[in-house]
Design an enzyme around this catalytic site. Structure first.
Site, mmCIF file in Angstrom:
data_model
loop_
_atom_site.group_PDB
_atom_site.id
_atom_site.type_symbol
_atom_site.label_atom_id
_atom_site.label_comp_id
_atom_site.label_asym_id
_atom_site.label_seq_id
_atom_site.Cartn_x
_atom_site.Cartn_y
_atom_site.Cartn_z
ATOM 1 N N CYS A 102 12.824 51.707 42.362
ATOM 2 C CA CYS A 102 11.918 51.222 43.415
ATOM 3 C C CYS A 102 11.160 52.367 44.074
ATOM 4 O O CYS A 102 10.206 52.134 44.799
ATOM 5 C CB CYS A 102 12.679 50.426 44.461
ATOM 6 S SG CYS A 102 13.903 51.405 45.335
ATOM 7 N N ASP A 140 12.313 54.346 46.390
ATOM 8 C CA ASP A 140 12.744 54.604 47.769
ATOM 9 C C ASP A 140 13.580 55.879 47.845
ATOM 10 O O ASP A 140 14.289 56.229 46.904
ATOM 11 C CB ASP A 140 13.560 53.416 48.299
ATOM 12 C CG ASP A 140 12.688 52.180 48.468
ATOM 13 O OD1 ASP A 140 11.459 52.312 48.344
ATOM 14 O OD2 ASP A 140 13.244 51.099 48.719
ATOM 15 N N CYS A 172 20.486 48.576 47.426
ATOM 16 C CA CYS A 172 19.813 49.372 48.462
ATOM 17 C C CYS A 172 20.830 50.144 49.300
ATOM 18 O O CYS A 172 20.501 51.187 49.863
ATOM 19 C CB CYS A 172 18.976 48.484 49.361
ATOM 20 S SG CYS A 172 17.872 47.396 48.444
HETATM 21 FE FE1 FES Z 1 14.544 50.262 47.027
HETATM 22 FE FE2 FES Z 1 15.877 48.633 48.578
HETATM 23 S S1 FES Z 1 14.248 48.125 47.240
HETATM 24 S S2 FES Z 1 16.261 50.698 48.194
#
Ligand code: FES
Length: 126
Positions: free
Chosen positions: A34, A36, A104
């Site tokens: 993702c 992040d 996450c």
């Molecule tokens: Fe990437 Fe939650 S979608 S950490």
């Protein structure tokens, strides 16, 4: 998607955001899928107590909520005790996360463990 009140609270009012003064353990972890990223800053005293901790998370709401909760759960704890805080413990403390968001909670706990292991290696603590 249903989030618990606790998740929403930590997402909307995250605790310990930003960078603390004089951290002596820092770790960054990212999720390649993702994109992040979370960065954790810890100040650990000579007795091994986490005196202060903060985070910077560039990520989804669940990543922010779990980062916030993780910092709250380990502040004031000994690093060995803090190592018992895993992604499942954090998710449980938040009253659960939707199944699709469980991954996450990896970021904060992984960063916490990485920072503590690097700190222990640096000071030769086992
Ligand atoms: Fe990437 Fe939650 S979608 S950490």
């Amino acid at each position: 998607m249903n989030y618990t009140e606790k998740v929403m609270d930590h997402f909307l009012h995250p605790r310990n955001v930003g960078k603390i003064d004089n951290p002596n353990a820092v770790a960054e972890v990212g999720n390649a899928q993702c994109g992040d990223i979370i960065k954790l800053f810890l100040r650990i005293n000579p007795e091994g107590i986490i005196e202060d901790i903060s985070f910077e998370t560039f990520g989804c709401g669940a990543a922010i909520a779990t980062s916030s909760m993780t910092t709250e759960m380990v502040k004031g704890k000994h690093i060995d005790e803090a190592l018992l805080v895993t992604r499942d413990v954090v998710a449980e403390e938040l009253g659960g996360l939707p199944a699709s968001k469980m991954h996450c909670s990896n970021l904060a706990s992984e960063a916490l463990h990485k920072a503590i292991h690097e700190y222990k290696a640096k000071y030769n603590l086992h």
